[in-house]
Every structure is written in structure tokens, then in C-alpha cells.
Design a protein around this motif. Sequence first.
Motif, PDB file in Angstrom:
ATOM      1  N   LEU A   3      -3.170   5.031   4.653  1.00  0.00           N
ATOM      2  CA  LEU A   3      -4.017   6.029   4.010  1.00  0.00           C
ATOM      3  C   LEU A   3      -4.489   7.090   4.986  1.00  0.00           C
ATOM      4  CD1 LEU A   3      -6.177   3.659   1.782  1.00  0.00           C
ATOM      5  CD2 LEU A   3      -4.101   4.914   1.154  1.00  0.00           C
ATOM      6  N   ASN A   4      -4.742   6.669   6.236  1.00  0.00           N
ATOM      7  CA  ASN A   4      -5.264   7.590   7.238  1.00  0.00           C
ATOM      8  C   ASN A   4      -4.881   7.070   8.621  1.00  0.00           C
ATOM      9  OD1 ASN A   4      -6.684   9.743   8.310  1.00  0.00           O
ATOM     10  ND2 ASN A   4      -8.631   8.643   8.323  1.00  0.00           N
ATOM     11  N   GLY A   5      -4.606   7.982   9.556  1.00  0.00           N
ATOM     12  CA  GLY A   5      -4.288   7.585  10.920  1.00  0.00           C
ATOM     13  C   GLY A   5      -2.804   7.692  11.221  1.00  0.00           C
ATOM     14  N   ARG A  38      13.237 -10.089   3.196  1.00  0.00           N
ATOM     15  CA  ARG A  38      12.868 -10.803   4.423  1.00  0.00           C
ATOM     16  C   ARG A  38      11.479 -11.389   4.262  1.00  0.00           C
ATOM     17  NH1 ARG A  38      15.093  -8.512   9.861  1.00  0.00           N
ATOM     18  NH2 ARG A  38      13.690 -10.174  10.467  1.00  0.00           N
ATOM     19  N   ASP A  39      11.261 -12.506   4.895  1.00  0.00           N
ATOM     20  CA  ASP A  39       9.914 -13.071   4.876  1.00  0.00           C
ATOM     21  C   ASP A  39       9.200 -12.880   6.214  1.00  0.00           C
ATOM     22  OD1 ASP A  39      11.405 -14.870   6.315  1.00  0.00           O
ATOM     23  OD2 ASP A  39      10.845 -16.630   5.143  1.00  0.00           O
ATOM     24  N   THR A  40       9.900 -12.251   7.167  1.00  0.00           N
ATOM     25  CA  THR A  40       9.270 -11.883   8.436  1.00  0.00           C
ATOM     26  C   THR A  40       9.536 -10.401   8.683  1.00  0.00           C
ATOM     27  OG1 THR A  40      11.253 -12.450   9.706  1.00  0.00           O
ATOM     28  CG2 THR A  40       9.563 -14.176   9.461  1.00  0.00           C
ATOM     29  N   TYR A  41       8.710  -9.819   9.513  1.00  0.00           N
ATOM     30  CA  TYR A  41       8.840  -8.396   9.805  1.00  0.00           C
ATOM     31  C   TYR A  41       9.735  -8.192  11.020  1.00  0.00           C
ATOM     32  CZ  TYR A  41       5.021  -8.040   6.536  1.00  0.00           C
ATOM     33  OH  TYR A  41       4.261  -8.126   5.405  1.00  0.00           O
ATOM     34  N   PRO A  42      10.676  -7.240  10.945  1.00  0.00           N
ATOM     35  CA  PRO A  42      11.596  -7.013  12.061  1.00  0.00           C
ATOM     36  C   PRO A  42      11.000  -6.198  13.207  1.00  0.00           C
ATOM     37  CG  PRO A  42      12.139  -5.561  10.236  1.00  0.00           C
ATOM     38  CD  PRO A  42      11.030  -6.463   9.764  1.00  0.00           C
ATOM     39  N   ALA A  43       9.800  -5.652  13.005  1.00  0.00           N
ATOM     40  CA  ALA A  43       9.164  -4.820  14.032  1.00  0.00           C
ATOM     41  C   ALA A  43       7.649  -4.973  13.893  1.00  0.00           C
ATOM     42  CB  ALA A  43       9.581  -3.362  13.861  1.00  0.00           C
ATOM     43  N   THR A  44       6.930  -4.393  14.850  1.00  0.00           N
ATOM     44  CA  THR A  44       5.479  -4.483  14.858  1.00  0.00           C
ATOM     45  C   THR A  44       4.876  -3.084  14.752  1.00  0.00           C
ATOM     46  OG1 THR A  44       5.575  -6.445  16.243  1.00  0.00           O
ATOM     47  CG2 THR A  44       3.482  -5.258  16.193  1.00  0.00           C
ATOM     48  N   ALA A  45       3.967  -2.911  13.794  1.00  0.00           N
ATOM     49  CA  ALA A  45       3.261  -1.641  13.634  1.00  0.00           C
ATOM     50  C   ALA A  45       1.916  -1.752  14.351  1.00  0.00           C
ATOM     51  CB  ALA A  45       3.063  -1.321  12.159  1.00  0.00           C
ATOM     52  N   THR A  46       1.635  -0.767  15.215  1.00  0.00           N
ATOM     53  CA  THR A  46       0.396  -0.745  15.985  1.00  0.00           C
ATOM     54  C   THR A  46      -0.314   0.582  15.750  1.00  0.00           C
ATOM     55  OG1 THR A  46       1.495  -2.068  17.693  1.00  0.00           O
ATOM     56  CG2 THR A  46      -0.560  -0.965  18.312  1.00  0.00           C
ATOM     57  N   ALA A  47      -1.599   0.516  15.438  1.00  0.00           N
ATOM     58  CA  ALA A  47      -2.375   1.747  15.253  1.00  0.00           C
ATOM     59  C   ALA A  47      -2.521   2.439  16.598  1.00  0.00           C
ATOM     60  CB  ALA A  47      -3.747   1.419  14.680  1.00  0.00           C
ATOM     61  N   ILE A  48      -2.205   3.743  16.629  1.00  0.00           N
ATOM     62  CA  ILE A  48      -2.369   4.505  17.870  1.00  0.00           C
ATOM     63  C   ILE A  48      -3.611   5.379  17.828  1.00  0.00           C
ATOM     64  CG2 ILE A  48       0.026   4.413  18.593  1.00  0.00           C
ATOM     65  CD1 ILE A  48       0.463   7.144  17.350  1.00  0.00           C
ATOM     66  N   VAL A  49      -4.188   5.508  16.650  1.00  0.00           N
ATOM     67  CA  VAL A  49      -5.508   6.110  16.456  1.00  0.00           C
ATOM     68  C   VAL A  49      -6.177   5.275  15.369  1.00  0.00           C
ATOM     69  CG1 VAL A  49      -4.827   8.470  17.113  1.00  0.00           C
ATOM     70  CG2 VAL A  49      -4.681   7.770  14.715  1.00  0.00           C
ATOM     71  N   GLU A  50      -7.469   5.486  15.172  1.00  0.00           N
ATOM     72  CA  GLU A  50      -8.153   4.752  14.107  1.00  0.00           C
ATOM     73  C   GLU A  50      -7.424   5.008  12.799  1.00  0.00           C
ATOM     74  OE1 GLU A  50     -12.523   4.679  12.068  1.00  0.00           O
ATOM     75  OE2 GLU A  50     -12.417   4.925  14.249  1.00  0.00           O
ATOM     76  N   SER A  51      -7.095   3.936  12.091  1.00  0.00           N
ATOM     77  CA  SER A  51      -6.258   4.054  10.900  1.00  0.00           C
ATOM     78  C   SER A  51      -6.814   3.194   9.771  1.00  0.00           C
ATOM     79  CB  SER A  51      -4.826   3.604  11.217  1.00  0.00           C
ATOM     80  OG  SER A  51      -4.264   4.405  12.240  1.00  0.00           O
ATOM     81  N   LEU A  52      -6.435   3.544   8.546  1.00  0.00           N
ATOM     82  CA  LEU A  52      -6.836   2.798   7.367  1.00  0.00           C
ATOM     83  C   LEU A  52      -5.604   2.612   6.499  1.00  0.00           C
ATOM     84  CD1 LEU A  52      -9.120   1.610   5.583  1.00  0.00           C
ATOM     85  CD2 LEU A  52      -9.341   3.899   4.576  1.00  0.00           C
ATOM     86  N   ALA A  53      -5.348   1.369   6.119  1.00  0.00           N
ATOM     87  CA  ALA A  53      -4.174   1.060   5.308  1.00  0.00           C
ATOM     88  C   ALA A  53      -4.591   0.260   4.079  1.00  0.00           C
ATOM     89  CB  ALA A  53      -3.152   0.270   6.114  1.00  0.00           C
TER      90      ALA A  53
END
Length: 181
Positions: A3-5, A38-53
Motif C-alpha cells: 500500500l505504501n513504501g 508453491r507453498d514456500t517463497y522463492p525470494a525474500t521481500a525486505t522493506a527499504i523504507v517504512e512500508s505498509l502492506a
Amino acid sequence: MLLNGHLRVGRLTPDGQQVVVRYIVPGDIFGIAMAIGRDTYPATATAIVESLALAWSSSVWPALVAKYPVLAAGTMQALGNRLQDVQARVVEMSTEEVERRVAHALLRLARQSGRKIEQGIEIDFPITRQDVAEMTGTTLHTVSRILSAWEDRGLVQGGRQRIILTDAHRLFLLAEGQSES
């Protein structure tokens, strides 16, 4: 859905090297492993600024797409866009010199998250030269050398975790392998 970030999606290679796969901007759907079976994630998402999901449990995915077909359609569109991006990056990595790959990466980021400012187009989230190296399959040293040369030529401006495209047209010509004149 972000939503943001801004988020950086990365993946570790078996030998421990970090690869930046993509950046997620507001409005993007991410973490859609269930959508591709898939039941697992193939990569990792990391917030690089304050974020809202906005997030929901994977177990409710089948019921959500059954009740809201637009969610499934949006997910398919996101997957299609990612596939096109991956195909373009495979061609770049396989056939282009590093300088052109870096130019393409910066232009892609500017299209995705560029913000018009007085000096040009600023990539609107913190990004390091190491991030650019990880996106383009090269080294920090090489990206630093290229960006410093481009700063001298007036194509970009850098700073701490900041990149501004000061002459996007000339950068585009460089990415396409054309003369800057």
C-alpha cells in the motif's frame, strides 16, 4: 499488496551471493507463491523504507480468488509483467555489456519509481551502488566506476543511497547501444 513504501526482493545463491530480483512499489502484489502453486517463497521481500502492506493468510487464497476473480486477474497480470521483465533481463545479462545493463536497470527503476525533480528524475527510494550491482550481475567496483564516469558526463547524480537521472535521454541512447550525439 504493498500500500505504501518500497520493498527490495532478493535471493541468495547457493554460494551465498545476494541477487536483487526486483523492487516492489505501492500497488504491486507480492508474496504470491500460492498463485504459482508453491507453498514456500522463492525470494525474500525486505522493506527499504517504512512500508505498509495488506496481507492475508495463504490458506484463504483459494476462497479469495473464487469470491473476487479480479484478484486472480490482477495476480495473472502481475505474473505476466514479471515474466516479461525476467525475459528482458535474461537477454540483457546474456548479450549486453555491463554499461548497457546498468543503464537499462536505472531506466527501469526510473519508470517504476521515478519522481521528477529539478535536476532530473530521482529514483524515489534509497538505492545503493551495491543494489545496482546485484541487479545487473556485476561488482560494486564496476558499478561505481560506471556511475562515476556518468556523473562526470552529466548523465546521473549520485549520493548516499540516491540516484538521479539528469539526462535520461542520453542514458536511454546508451542503453540501446546508440551514440549519445
